[in-house]
Design a protein around this motif. Structure first.
Motif, PDB file in Angstrom:
ATOM      1  N   ASP A 128     -18.532  14.052 -57.315  1.00  0.00           N
ATOM      2  CA  ASP A 128     -17.784  15.296 -57.174  1.00  0.00           C
ATOM      3  C   ASP A 128     -16.891  15.271 -55.941  1.00  0.00           C
ATOM      4  OD1 ASP A 128     -18.861  16.879 -59.409  1.00  0.00           O
ATOM      5  OD2 ASP A 128     -20.761  16.689 -58.331  1.00  0.00           O
ATOM      6  N   LEU A 129     -17.318  14.542 -54.919  1.00  0.00           N
ATOM      7  CA  LEU A 129     -16.610  14.564 -53.638  1.00  0.00           C
ATOM      8  C   LEU A 129     -16.779  13.227 -52.928  1.00  0.00           C
ATOM      9  CD1 LEU A 129     -15.285  16.160 -51.185  1.00  0.00           C
ATOM     10  CD2 LEU A 129     -17.636  16.712 -50.507  1.00  0.00           C
ATOM     11  N   GLU A 130     -15.684  12.722 -52.363  1.00  0.00           N
ATOM     12  CA  GLU A 130     -15.740  11.631 -51.389  1.00  0.00           C
ATOM     13  C   GLU A 130     -15.549  12.270 -50.011  1.00  0.00           C
ATOM     14  OE1 GLU A 130     -13.288   8.015 -52.410  1.00  0.00           O
ATOM     15  OE2 GLU A 130     -12.727   9.345 -54.054  1.00  0.00           O
ATOM     16  N   LEU A 131     -16.516  12.114 -49.134  1.00  0.00           N
ATOM     17  CA  LEU A 131     -16.498  12.793 -47.842  1.00  0.00           C
ATOM     18  C   LEU A 131     -16.691  11.800 -46.714  1.00  0.00           C
ATOM     19  CD1 LEU A 131     -16.524  15.419 -46.152  1.00  0.00           C
ATOM     20  CD2 LEU A 131     -19.001  15.539 -46.568  1.00  0.00           C
ATOM     21  N   VAL A 132     -15.696  11.728 -45.829  1.00  0.00           N
ATOM     22  CA  VAL A 132     -15.822  10.945 -44.604  1.00  0.00           C
ATOM     23  C   VAL A 132     -16.168  11.895 -43.472  1.00  0.00           C
ATOM     24  CG1 VAL A 132     -14.690   9.427 -42.948  1.00  0.00           C
ATOM     25  CG2 VAL A 132     -14.119   9.257 -45.378  1.00  0.00           C
ATOM     26  N   LEU A 133     -17.319  11.694 -42.861  1.00  0.00           N
ATOM     27  CA  LEU A 133     -17.693  12.433 -41.662  1.00  0.00           C
ATOM     28  C   LEU A 133     -17.187  11.630 -40.469  1.00  0.00           C
ATOM     29  CD1 LEU A 133     -21.347  13.396 -42.660  1.00  0.00           C
ATOM     30  CD2 LEU A 133     -19.282  14.798 -42.847  1.00  0.00           C
ATOM     31  N   ALA A 134     -16.097  12.087 -39.864  1.00  0.00           N
ATOM     32  CA  ALA A 134     -15.456  11.372 -38.761  1.00  0.00           C
ATOM     33  C   ALA A 134     -15.794  12.094 -37.460  1.00  0.00           C
ATOM     34  CB  ALA A 134     -13.944  11.325 -38.976  1.00  0.00           C
ATOM     35  N   ILE A 136     -22.495  13.526 -54.541  1.00  0.00           N
ATOM     36  CA  ILE A 136     -21.334  13.281 -53.704  1.00  0.00           C
ATOM     37  C   ILE A 136     -21.458  11.878 -53.101  1.00  0.00           C
ATOM     38  CG2 ILE A 136     -21.178  15.733 -53.128  1.00  0.00           C
ATOM     39  CD1 ILE A 136     -22.057  14.894 -50.229  1.00  0.00           C
ATOM     40  N   ALA A 137     -20.340  11.363 -52.643  1.00  0.00           N
ATOM     41  CA  ALA A 137     -20.325  10.100 -51.906  1.00  0.00           C
ATOM     42  C   ALA A 137     -19.936  10.410 -50.475  1.00  0.00           C
ATOM     43  CB  ALA A 137     -19.321   9.130 -52.523  1.00  0.00           C
ATOM     44  N   VAL A 138     -20.714   9.931 -49.527  1.00  0.00           N
ATOM     45  CA  VAL A 138     -20.465  10.250 -48.119  1.00  0.00           C
ATOM     46  C   VAL A 138     -20.606   9.000 -47.261  1.00  0.00           C
ATOM     47  CG1 VAL A 138     -22.883  10.911 -47.760  1.00  0.00           C
ATOM     48  CG2 VAL A 138     -21.121  11.790 -46.212  1.00  0.00           C
ATOM     49  N   THR A 139     -19.769   8.915 -46.235  1.00  0.00           N
ATOM     50  CA  THR A 139     -19.894   7.867 -45.231  1.00  0.00           C
ATOM     51  C   THR A 139     -19.756   8.501 -43.859  1.00  0.00           C
ATOM     52  OG1 THR A 139     -19.051   5.713 -44.480  1.00  0.00           O
ATOM     53  CG2 THR A 139     -17.423   7.283 -45.244  1.00  0.00           C
ATOM     54  N   ILE A 170     -15.009   4.297 -55.654  1.00  0.00           N
ATOM     55  CA  ILE A 170     -15.478   5.608 -56.087  1.00  0.00           C
ATOM     56  C   ILE A 170     -14.311   6.418 -56.633  1.00  0.00           C
ATOM     57  CG2 ILE A 170     -16.585   7.759 -55.340  1.00  0.00           C
ATOM     58  CD1 ILE A 170     -17.806   5.981 -53.024  1.00  0.00           C
ATOM     59  N   VAL A 171     -14.566   7.142 -57.704  1.00  0.00           N
ATOM     60  CA  VAL A 171     -13.606   8.098 -58.253  1.00  0.00           C
ATOM     61  C   VAL A 171     -14.229   9.479 -58.136  1.00  0.00           C
ATOM     62  CG1 VAL A 171     -12.364   8.860 -60.296  1.00  0.00           C
ATOM     63  CG2 VAL A 171     -12.617   6.421 -59.848  1.00  0.00           C
ATOM     64  N   ALA A 172     -13.541  10.386 -57.443  1.00  0.00           N
ATOM     65  CA  ALA A 172     -14.101  11.714 -57.205  1.00  0.00           C
ATOM     66  C   ALA A 172     -13.093  12.799 -57.531  1.00  0.00           C
ATOM     67  CB  ALA A 172     -14.556  11.845 -55.753  1.00  0.00           C
ATOM     68  N   HIS A 173     -13.607  13.997 -57.793  1.00  0.00           N
ATOM     69  CA  HIS A 173     -12.746  15.134 -58.072  1.00  0.00           C
ATOM     70  C   HIS A 173     -11.992  15.581 -56.812  1.00  0.00           C
ATOM     71  CE1 HIS A 173     -14.589  15.546 -62.015  1.00  0.00           C
ATOM     72  NE2 HIS A 173     -15.779  15.453 -61.438  1.00  0.00           N
ATOM     73  N   ARG A 174     -12.622  15.412 -55.656  1.00  0.00           N
ATOM     74  CA  ARG A 174     -11.983  15.800 -54.397  1.00  0.00           C
ATOM     75  C   ARG A 174     -12.245  14.729 -53.341  1.00  0.00           C
ATOM     76  NH1 ARG A 174     -14.235  20.012 -51.901  1.00  0.00           N
ATOM     77  NH2 ARG A 174     -16.148  19.938 -53.142  1.00  0.00           N
ATOM     78  N   LEU A 219     -20.529  21.771 -44.148  1.00  0.00           N
ATOM     79  CA  LEU A 219     -20.833  20.838 -45.226  1.00  0.00           C
ATOM     80  C   LEU A 219     -20.960  21.558 -46.565  1.00  0.00           C
ATOM     81  CD1 LEU A 219     -23.358  18.412 -43.504  1.00  0.00           C
ATOM     82  CD2 LEU A 219     -21.071  17.852 -44.349  1.00  0.00           C
ATOM     83  N   VAL A 220     -21.604  22.717 -46.578  1.00  0.00           N
ATOM     84  CA  VAL A 220     -21.736  23.468 -47.825  1.00  0.00           C
ATOM     85  C   VAL A 220     -20.366  23.924 -48.319  1.00  0.00           C
ATOM     86  CG1 VAL A 220     -22.688  25.556 -48.886  1.00  0.00           C
ATOM     87  CG2 VAL A 220     -24.103  24.190 -47.351  1.00  0.00           C
ATOM     88  N   MET A 221     -19.494  24.341 -47.384  1.00  0.00           N
ATOM     89  CA  MET A 221     -18.144  24.735 -47.761  1.00  0.00           C
ATOM     90  C   MET A 221     -17.386  23.549 -48.363  1.00  0.00           C
ATOM     91  SD  MET A 221     -17.171  27.950 -47.171  1.00  0.00           S
ATOM     92  CE  MET A 221     -15.414  27.785 -46.922  1.00  0.00           C
ATOM     93  N   GLU A 222     -17.517  22.370 -47.756  1.00  0.00           N
ATOM     94  CA  GLU A 222     -16.807  21.192 -48.227  1.00  0.00           C
ATOM     95  C   GLU A 222     -17.340  20.707 -49.563  1.00  0.00           C
ATOM     96  OE1 GLU A 222     -15.492  19.236 -43.965  1.00  0.00           O
ATOM     97  OE2 GLU A 222     -17.511  18.933 -44.723  1.00  0.00           O
ATOM     98  N   ILE A 223     -18.647  20.765 -49.728  1.00  0.00           N
ATOM     99  CA  ILE A 223     -19.264  20.219 -50.931  1.00  0.00           C
ATOM    100  C   ILE A 223     -19.127  21.166 -52.113  1.00  0.00           C
ATOM    101  CG2 ILE A 223     -21.446  19.495 -51.961  1.00  0.00           C
ATOM    102  CD1 ILE A 223     -22.288  18.643 -49.069  1.00  0.00           C
ATOM    103  N   ALA A 224     -19.484  22.430 -51.906  1.00  0.00           N
ATOM    104  CA  ALA A 224     -19.559  23.376 -53.014  1.00  0.00           C
ATOM    105  C   ALA A 224     -18.616  24.561 -52.873  1.00  0.00           C
ATOM    106  CB  ALA A 224     -21.003  23.885 -53.158  1.00  0.00           C
TER     107      ALA A 224
END
Length: 296
Positions: free
Chosen positions: A35-41, A81-84, A145-149, A236-241
C-alpha cells in the motif's frame, strides 16, 4: 522466396514479442506489492546530543510496537507497507540502517522495531536535507516494490546548510510523484545560548515552505521532547492510513492551508505559523554568518 522471408521475419517478431511479454510478466511477478513505500529519513546531525538522538530513535521503535500503527499498516487493500530506515547528516553521510522490509502483521512490526532498537546510535556533522531527499528517492526508485503511494518522511532539528539547495532536491523528488512529509524538531532556539550557530527561527515554517510537498503533504512539529514519541506515532498513522489520532497531543500542519472544518487542533497550529514565505537558504546563510560572512 520474398514471401517466405516475410513470414520468417513475422514469426521471429512474434517470438520476440512473446519473449518480451514473458519477461515483463516475470518482472511483474517478482515485484512486491504494498500500500505504501515509506522511507524514514532521520536526522543524526550533532546539533542534537546523544540523549536526544536516543529519544528520537526510541520514538520510532515505540511507534512500530504500538497498536495504532500496527492497525494502520494492515488497513489498506494490500494489507502491508514497505518501509526502510535511513539516517542522514551532512552531504555524503546517508546510511540505510534497515533495508526495505514488508510489514504485514504485528509480528513483522515488532521485528522491525527490535532490529531498529539494536542499531548503534551515531551522529554526523552538517545538515544536508537535500542529500537526504536525493538518497531517499534513490531508495524508492531502486527497489523491487510497487505501491499505491510513495512517501519520504524527513525528521530533523535544523535547516539545510550543506549540499545542494533544499528546494532543488524537493522539486526533483516531487517530479517523481513521491510525497515528502516532515517532522521538524524545534528544541534549540537561536539566542538561547545553546546550539551550534546554525539554528534558524521558525523551523516549522521552513519545513512547510521549503521541504515538504506532494499529495496531502504535512508537517508534524515537535516543540517538546516529551511529545516526540506521540508525534512520531501520529505521523506514521497519518502517512500509512491517512487517519488523524490524538490531535491535541501532536497537531498536524498541511502543506496547503487547512480549513477550519479540519478541526480545532489544525486551526491552533495554523495560527502559530507566520504566513510569509520562508527563506529556503536560511540554513546556508546561518552557516556562512557563523563562518564570518555577512549578508545585507
Amino acid at each position: 522466396m520474398p514471401f517466405t522471408g516475410v513470414v520468417r521475419i513475422g514469426a521471429l517478431g512474434l517470438a520476440a514479442l512473446a519473449a518480451a511479454g514473458s519477461a515483463v510478466s516475470q518482472v511483474q511477478a517478482e515485484q512486491r506489492k504494498a500500500d505504501l513505500e515509506l522511507v524514514l529519513a532521520v536526522d543524526i546531525s550533532r546539533s542534537m546530543d546523544y540523549e536526544e538522538h536516543a529519544l528520537q530513535r526510541d520514538g520510532y521503535v515505540e511507534a512500530f510496537r504500538h497498536k495504532d500503527v500496527i492497525n494502520a499498516l494492515m488497513s489498506g487493500p494490500e494489507g502491508r507497507i514497505a518501509v526502510t530506515y535511513m539516517e542522514w547528516g551532512g552531504e555524503g553521510a546517508t546510511y540505510q540502517m534497515i533495508p526495505w522490509t514488508m510489514i504485514d502483521s504485528a509480528g513483522a512490526a515488532h521485528a522491525f522495531a527490535d532490529r531498529l532498537a539494536e542499531e548503534q546510535i551515531r551522529s554526523e556533522r552538517r545538515t544536508s536535507i537535500s542529500a537526504a531527499l536525493f538518497a531517499a528517492a534513490d531508495l524508492i526508485e531502486g527497489n523491487d516494490i510497487v505501491a499505491h503511494r510513495r512517501v519520504i518522511d524527513v525528521s530533523g532539528d535544523g535547516a539545510n546548510n550543506a549540499g545542494l539547495p533544499v528546494e532543488e532536491a524537493r522539486d526533483y523528488v516531487l517530479r517523481r510523484n513521491i510525497t515528502i512529509n516532515g517532522l521538524p524538531i524545534l528544541l534549540n532556539k537561536p539566542g538561547s545560548g545553546f546550539g551550534n550557530g546554525y539554528d534558524i527561527d521558525h523551523l516549522d515554517r521552513y519545513y512547510k515552505h521549503c521541504v515538504i510537498g506532494g499529495d496531502s503533504a504535512f508537517i508534524a512539529p515537535v516543540y517538546d521532547l516529551k511529545h516526540l514519541a506521540a508525534t512520531i506515532r501520529k505521523k506514521l498513522v497519518m502517512e500509512i492510513a491517512e487517519l488523524d489520532i490524538e490531535p491535541d497531543a501532536a497537531p498536524i500542519q498541511f502543506a496547503e492551508a487547512a480549513p477550519a472544518a479540519e478541526g480545532p487542533a489544525l486551526t491552533r497550529i495554523q495560527l502559530k505559523l507566520p504566513t510569509e514565505k520562508s527563506d529556503c537558504l536560511a540554513g546556508e546563510k546561518a552557516r556562512m554568518r557563523r563562518d564570518g560572512f555577512n549578508f545585507q
